[in-house]
Design an enzyme around this catalytic site. Structure first.
Site, PDB file in Angstrom:
ATOM      1  N   LYS A   1      -0.742  -2.343  10.353  1.00 44.75           N
ATOM      2  CA  LYS A   1      -0.585  -3.376   9.318  1.00 44.75           C
ATOM      3  C   LYS A   1      -0.950  -4.745   9.923  1.00 44.75           C
ATOM      4  O   LYS A   1      -1.603  -4.808  10.942  1.00 44.75           O
ATOM      5  CB  LYS A   1       0.835  -3.345   8.762  1.00 44.75           C
ATOM      6  CG  LYS A   1       1.155  -2.052   8.018  1.00 44.75           C
ATOM      7  CD  LYS A   1       0.282  -1.888   6.793  1.00 44.75           C
ATOM      8  CE  LYS A   1       0.516  -0.561   6.099  1.00 44.75           C
ATOM      9  NZ  LYS A   1      -0.463  -0.330   5.023  1.00 44.75           N
TER      10      LYS A   1
ATOM     11  N   ASP B   1       5.250  -1.094   2.639  1.00 42.69           N
ATOM     12  CA  ASP B   1       5.414  -2.484   3.096  1.00 42.69           C
ATOM     13  C   ASP B   1       6.887  -2.886   3.219  1.00 42.69           C
ATOM     14  O   ASP B   1       7.190  -4.002   3.627  1.00 42.69           O
ATOM     15  CB  ASP B   1       4.703  -3.437   2.128  1.00 42.69           C
ATOM     16  CG  ASP B   1       3.191  -3.263   2.189  1.00 42.69           C
ATOM     17  OD1 ASP B   1       2.674  -2.834   3.240  1.00 42.69           O
ATOM     18  OD2 ASP B   1       2.522  -3.537   1.171  1.00 42.69           O
TER      19      ASP B   1
ATOM     20  N   SER C   1      -3.714   6.053   2.045  1.00 37.74           N
ATOM     21  CA  SER C   1      -4.087   4.637   1.984  1.00 37.74           C
ATOM     22  C   SER C   1      -4.717   4.291   0.652  1.00 37.74           C
ATOM     23  O   SER C   1      -5.810   4.765   0.316  1.00 37.74           O
ATOM     24  CB  SER C   1      -5.067   4.292   3.112  1.00 37.74           C
ATOM     25  OG  SER C   1      -5.615   3.002   2.869  1.00 37.74           O
TER      26      SER C   1
END
Ligand code: S3P
Length: 444
Positions: A352, A325, A173
């Site tokens: 998300k 993404d 992350s």
């Protein structure tokens, strides 16, 4: 504020898509430019900043913390910073809207400032896990109180004299890594972050750009980042490239609508963001990168994309951080490819803006695509005779699900609707007009 629900429908356009476009500025870089500008001495000038809801929340938060943030008529943003450790207590709750990046990076900044702050967000952000930043940031001496499960709203009492951090990020992350680095900025000594898999390195690049001493070492698939605390950050101009994660939508549209050819100018090509391009190359996509150059410290280029037949691939889990993404839109592309595409290791998609693993599968399933979730893998069966379409997709306050569904409809036999396109404005203001400029006819 994101407007009230806005339904939208897409259908096969009358003619192929064509044109030359630029997409809005990179979201990750835009948040960071405002934050580092606020922590620097002097005036930072930012060009190409993404003026989407998420980034505007960060601009408002920086103002609330004492930085001066101005927006000139020519589109330049100017931030007069307060210096490392110089931000001041906000008078009211900080509302980070839909943005996980804004919320988590801001936690890092607040943790090493001697102030009290309360943070909240919209219904999507209030569901998202914050413990992943609260846990490491607590070790600098900050105190956090949050809702059950470490969720927003949360309150933070920042450390009076923060300690440097040593942290191994347990999940790949960039947000967690960046929160730790931002906290370490106002702690004496070295803050060290270890990441098991390399994630986007915009924070490290920008820290250097503003004059901090950052040392990055490769370790296996990951990296160890060492930051010398309490540097004097000096204002620096930032040129924000086009967002590759936004470019992915018109790019996908060009790939799936027969006969299309689209050029997307000035797209950021940081190697830790280009997993989708690597995957599409393996699928046989006709994408040429022209004009490779470096602008504002980041590699950029122009993408020339043409429609063509694609074959299914297996996307390895190691690629996830560089295209995290892009899975919803890759799933849409895979729905029209020959064969079965298997995207592996997508656990992080569950946290998300929505549970994107489920939302992506539901979007495809509702529109007649054979799809399955096996553990953390998403399996999409390419439809030989094209996607059926015909359903309304639940977007769950998630901009990327909305845009993916609208691209799906451009190549489906029956129109595809989304229940709410309003959240597209969080990352891609002007999406509908830009797509319509290529011939998509979304507003029709
Ligand atoms: C981001 C990191 C990624 C990404 C998000 C932006 C950033 O999140 O999904 O859109 O700017 O650091 P994670 O760090 O949670 O993977």
């Amino acid at each position: 504020m994101v407007a009230s629900a806005r339904a939208l429908t897409s259908r096969l356009p009358a003619a192929p898509l064509s044109g030359r476009i630029t997409v809005p500025g990179d979201k990750s870089i835009s948040h960071r430019a405002l934050m580092f500008g606020a922590l620097a001495i002097g005036e930072t000038r930012i060009t190409g900043l993404l003026e989407g809801e998420d980034v505007l929340r960060t601009a408002a938060a920086m103002r609330a913390l004492g930085a001066e943030v101005a927006h000139d008529a020519d589109g330049t943003w100017r931030v007069a910073g307060r210096g490392v450790g110089g931000l001041t207590e906000p008078a009211d709750v900080l509302d980070m809207g839909n943005s996980g990046t804004a919320a988590r990076l801001l936690c890092g900044i607040l943790a090493s400032h001697d102030l009290f702050a309360v943070m909240t967000g919209d219904g999507s952000l209030r569901q998202r896990p914050m413990r992943r930043v609260i846990d490491p940031l607590t070790t600098c001496g900050a105190r956090f109180l949050a809702r059950e499960g470490g969720r927003l709203p949360l309150a933070v009492r920042g450390a009076r004299e923060a300690l440097p951090l040593e942290y191994r990020v347990p999940v790949p992350s960039a947000q967690v890594k960046s929160a730790v680095l931002l906290c370490g900025l106002n702690a004496p000594g070295i803050t060290r972050v270890e990441e098991p898999e390399a994630t986007r390195d915009h924070s490290e690049n920008m820290l250097r750009h503003f004059g901090a001493n950052v040392h990055v070492e490769a370790e296996g698939d990951g990296r160890v980042i060492a930051l010398q605390g309490q540097p004097e950050l000096l204002a620096a101009d930032v040129v924000v490239p086009g967002d590759p994660s936004s470019a992915a939508f018109p790019l996908a549209a060009a790939l799936v609508v027969p006969g299309s050819r689209v050029t997307i100018l000035n797209v950021g090509l940081n190697p830790l963001r280009t997993g989708l391009l690597a995957t599409l190359a393996e699928m046989g996509a006709d994408i040429v990168v022209e004009n490779r150059r470096v602008e504002g410290g980041e590699p950029v280029g122009d993408l020339v994309v043409a429609h063509g037949a694609l074959r299914a691939v297996e996307v390895p889990p190691a690629r996830a951080p560089s295209m995290i993404d892009e899975y919803p839109i890759l799933a849409v592309i895979a729905a029209g490819a020959e064969g079965v595409t298997r995207m592996r290791g997508l656990k992080e998609l569950r946290v998300k803006e929505s549970d994107r693993l489920s939302a992506t599968a539901a979007m495809l399933d509702a529109n007649g695509v054979r799809v399955a979730i096996e553990g953390d893998d998403l399996i999409v069966h390419g439809a030989h005779n094209g996607v059926a379409g015909g359903a309304t997709v639940a977007t769950h306050m998630d901009h990327r699900i909305a845009m993916s569904a609208l691209v799906l409809g451009l190549a489906a036999r029956a129109p595809v609707a989304v229940d709410d396109a309003a959240f597209i404005d969080t990352s891609f203001p002007g999406f509908v007009a830009l797509m319509d400029g290529l011939g998509a006819g979304l507003a029709a």
